[in-house]
Design a protein around this motif. Structure first.
Motif, PDB file in Angstrom:
ATOM      1  N   PHE A 148       8.709   4.321   6.385  1.00  0.00           N
ATOM      2  CA  PHE A 148       7.393   3.732   6.654  1.00  0.00           C
ATOM      3  C   PHE A 148       7.443   2.220   6.459  1.00  0.00           C
ATOM      4  O   PHE A 148       6.905   1.455   7.273  1.00  0.00           O
ATOM      5  CB  PHE A 148       6.334   4.314   5.710  1.00  0.00           C
ATOM      6  N   ILE A 149       8.074   1.777   5.358  1.00  0.00           N
ATOM      7  CA  ILE A 149       8.142   0.351   5.038  1.00  0.00           C
ATOM      8  C   ILE A 149       8.940  -0.397   6.104  1.00  0.00           C
ATOM      9  O   ILE A 149       8.536  -1.485   6.550  1.00  0.00           O
ATOM     10  CB  ILE A 149       8.755   0.151   3.637  1.00  0.00           C
TER      11      ILE A 149
ATOM     12  N   VAL B 235      -1.403   3.512   7.972  1.00  0.00           N
ATOM     13  CA  VAL B 235      -0.700   3.299   6.705  1.00  0.00           C
ATOM     14  C   VAL B 235      -1.325   4.145   5.596  1.00  0.00           C
ATOM     15  O   VAL B 235      -0.621   4.803   4.822  1.00  0.00           O
ATOM     16  CB  VAL B 235      -0.727   1.797   6.328  1.00  0.00           C
TER      17      VAL B 235
ATOM     18  N   THR C 209       0.832  -1.207   0.000  1.00  0.00           N
ATOM     19  CA  THR C 209       0.000   0.000   0.000  1.00  0.00           C
ATOM     20  C   THR C 209       0.865   1.255   0.000  1.00  0.00           C
ATOM     21  O   THR C 209       0.538   2.233  -0.678  1.00  0.00           O
ATOM     22  CB  THR C 209      -0.942   0.001   1.222  1.00  0.00           C
ATOM     23  N   ILE C 210       1.976   1.235   0.744  1.00  0.00           N
ATOM     24  CA  ILE C 210       2.902   2.372   0.704  1.00  0.00           C
ATOM     25  C   ILE C 210       3.467   2.535  -0.707  1.00  0.00           C
ATOM     26  O   ILE C 210       3.562   3.649  -1.245  1.00  0.00           O
ATOM     27  CB  ILE C 210       4.045   2.189   1.716  1.00  0.00           C
TER      28      ILE C 210
ATOM     29  N   ALA D 220       9.117   7.175   2.532  1.00  0.00           N
ATOM     30  CA  ALA D 220       8.406   5.945   2.192  1.00  0.00           C
ATOM     31  C   ALA D 220       9.189   4.725   2.681  1.00  0.00           C
ATOM     32  O   ALA D 220       8.598   3.761   3.201  1.00  0.00           O
ATOM     33  CB  ALA D 220       8.183   5.873   0.678  1.00  0.00           C
TER      34      ALA D 220
ATOM     35  N   MET E 138       0.915   4.124  -2.821  1.00  0.00           N
ATOM     36  CA  MET E 138       0.785   5.555  -2.547  1.00  0.00           C
ATOM     37  C   MET E 138       1.904   6.357  -3.209  1.00  0.00           C
ATOM     38  O   MET E 138       1.678   7.483  -3.656  1.00  0.00           O
ATOM     39  CB  MET E 138       0.785   5.803  -1.029  1.00  0.00           C
TER      40      MET E 138
ATOM     41  N   GLY F 215       0.756   7.161   3.952  1.00  0.00           N
ATOM     42  CA  GLY F 215       1.078   7.008   2.538  1.00  0.00           C
ATOM     43  C   GLY F 215       0.494   8.115   1.686  1.00  0.00           C
ATOM     44  O   GLY F 215       1.147   8.617   0.758  1.00  0.00           O
TER      45      GLY F 215
ATOM     46  N   PHE G   4       3.448   6.839  12.961  1.00  0.00           N
ATOM     47  CA  PHE G   4       3.854   7.363  11.662  1.00  0.00           C
ATOM     48  C   PHE G   4       4.268   8.832  11.761  1.00  0.00           C
ATOM     49  O   PHE G   4       5.169   9.274  11.050  1.00  0.00           O
ATOM     50  CB  PHE G   4       2.725   7.184  10.650  1.00  0.00           C
TER      51      PHE G   4
END
Length: 441
Positions: free
Chosen positions: A190-191, A144, A102-103, A187, A106, A148, A413
């Motif tokens: 985030f992952i 998320v 999903t990231i 990004a 985005m 994203g 986040f």
């Protein structure tokens, strides 16, 4: 009356009008025009008028409707559905893989659209129901989607960076390139967070069932990979000629819009309804941005005419004795506070007449500061209690996700984004390396 007091009255009047529910461009434009008349008489109205005429002659302004059109074509024609299916198949076997995918989705949506709202809408309608159906933790996946979607205002072609370029009088191309590495870095952070947390708490992001994985053969995976690469091809058709100097910024934006339109036609998805929705939304968003920019430039012209920026600079650096870095950090904190009740465009046009000249006077790079501003507004968008994205998410989320869940989901986040902001502040070359590489040839 001192310059500091006049500036304070202008800002307080504008904030008061905004709190009464007036439109952003109406509040900003009215205060600027009224201040011009009160300070210089009837002739004062020519100052914001002259600033507006400069905007009308700014050729790169044509990129704004082009990129908005490109984004709406890709979203309305459901090409984003193919992207998510690709990530679903390729990343599903990994713990937290669908959230990681999903990231990735985005990031690509950001490269297609440049608006965080579009990423939020696509993520909430396509990815969120699928993640919940697969047993993912509702709090984590809600975060998320929000995190994203915020990448849309940093990864090129960011519409917000185009607006910053107009107001700060900086090259759009350099700003876009400056946003690439910080956007990809964020990004990646985030992952990493999702992967590590799902390894530590596997129930938060279970992998696809083995039986379901076996139903998808390699031919289907490759077909989906080709479909998912289409948006990348569109992005490359636009950015490669621009970065290599073969086309101008406006020409590249036209190539991107045309490529997206042709892709939708060739896939048989450019129906009358899709075309009508795309053109209506493009016109509405473009006009909204135009009015806000006009009002901001008029307000800024009056502010410059006062010499208020110089007076406030002296107040901070000489009377209060603050260092440039202290002033810069206070600016970023003010963005986070304002972000609890204003969107990114409103924040930019309200403070740009003061902050941008002040940053330049303190010796900081305005391209680098544009990236700092954008990251900070991303954080502000998701900061409780009144973050703009929080309420967008609440409007789009299913009933089982409460506002309390949304507030809880975004906190880790937001911490990751603050880390990214600190890294870009401490190491400016993260943002400046790519523009210097391309434009410093």
């Amino acid at each position: 009356m001192s310059y500091e007091l006049i500036a304070l009255l202008m800002f307080s009047s504008m904030m008061l009008m905004l709190m009464t529910g007036q439109r952003v461009f109406g509040a900003i434009g009215f205060v600027g025009a009224a201040a011009g008349v009160l300070l210089w008489g009837v002739g004062g109205v020519e100052i914001p008028f002259a600033a507006a005429m400069k905007l009308m002659k700014w050729y790169p302004l044509l990129t704004l409707p082009m990129f908005i059109f490109m984004g709406y074509v890709l979203s309305e024609s459901r090409i984003a559905d193919d992207l998510y299916r690709m990530f679903h198949v390729w990343m599903g076997p990994v713990r937290g893989g669908l959230a990681i995918g999903t990231i990735g989705l985005m990031v690509l949506i950001s490269a297609m659209n440049g608006l965080s709202v579009a990423g939020m809408a696509i993520g909430a309608t396509i990815a969120l129901p699928e993640l919940l159906r697969r047993g993912y933790d509702k709090i984590m996946v809600t975060g998320v989607i929000q995190a994203g979607s915020s990448l849309g205002i940093l990864v090129p072609p960011s519409v917000v960076l185009v607006l910053y370029a107009m107001i700060a009088r900086q090259p759009v191309g350099q700003l876009w390139l400056a946003g690439v590495m910080p956007g990809l870095m964020m990004a990646a952070l985030f992952i990493v967070y999702i992967y590590v947390r799902c390894q530590l708490q596997p129930h938060l992001g279970p992998p696809l069932d083995k039986a379901e994985r076996e139903q998808i053969d390699m031919a289907e995976k490759l077909r989906l990979l080709r479909a998912g690469l289409l948006p990348l091809a569109i992005f490359a058709s636009m950015m490669v000629p621009f970065v290599n100097g073969w086309t101008s910024l406006v020409e590249s934006s036209a190539i991107g819009a045309l490529a997206a339109f042709l892709a939708a036609v060739l896939k048989g998805r450019m129906t009358r309804q899709v075309f009508e929705n795309t053109t209506r939304n493009t016109l509405a968003i473009s006009c909204m941005f135009m009015w806000i920019i006009l009002a901001a430039l008029g307000f800024g012209a009056i502010f410059d005419g006062l010499g208020a920026v110089k007076a406030i600079e002296d107040l901070f650096t000489e009377k209060l004795g603050l260092s440039p870095w202290t002033i810069l950090i206070l600016m970023q904190l003010s963005f986070i506070i304002m972000g609890t009740f204003l969107d990114d465009t409103a924040m930019l046009v309200i403070v740009a007449p003061l902050y941008v000249p002040l940053v330049g006077a303190m010796g900081f790079d305005l391209i680098w500061y544009g990236v700092l501003y954008t990251i900070t507004t991303q954080i502000a968008y998701m900061t409780p209690p009144f973050g703009y994205n929080l309420f967008l998410m609440r409007a789009m989320a299913p009933p089982e996700i409460s506002l309390r869940d949304i507030y809880r989901s975004i906190l880790p986040f937001a911490v990751v984004m603050v880390m990214a902001l600190a890294l870009v502040m401490a190491f400016p070359q993260i943002a400046l390396w790519l523009p210097e590489l391309v434009y410093g040839k």
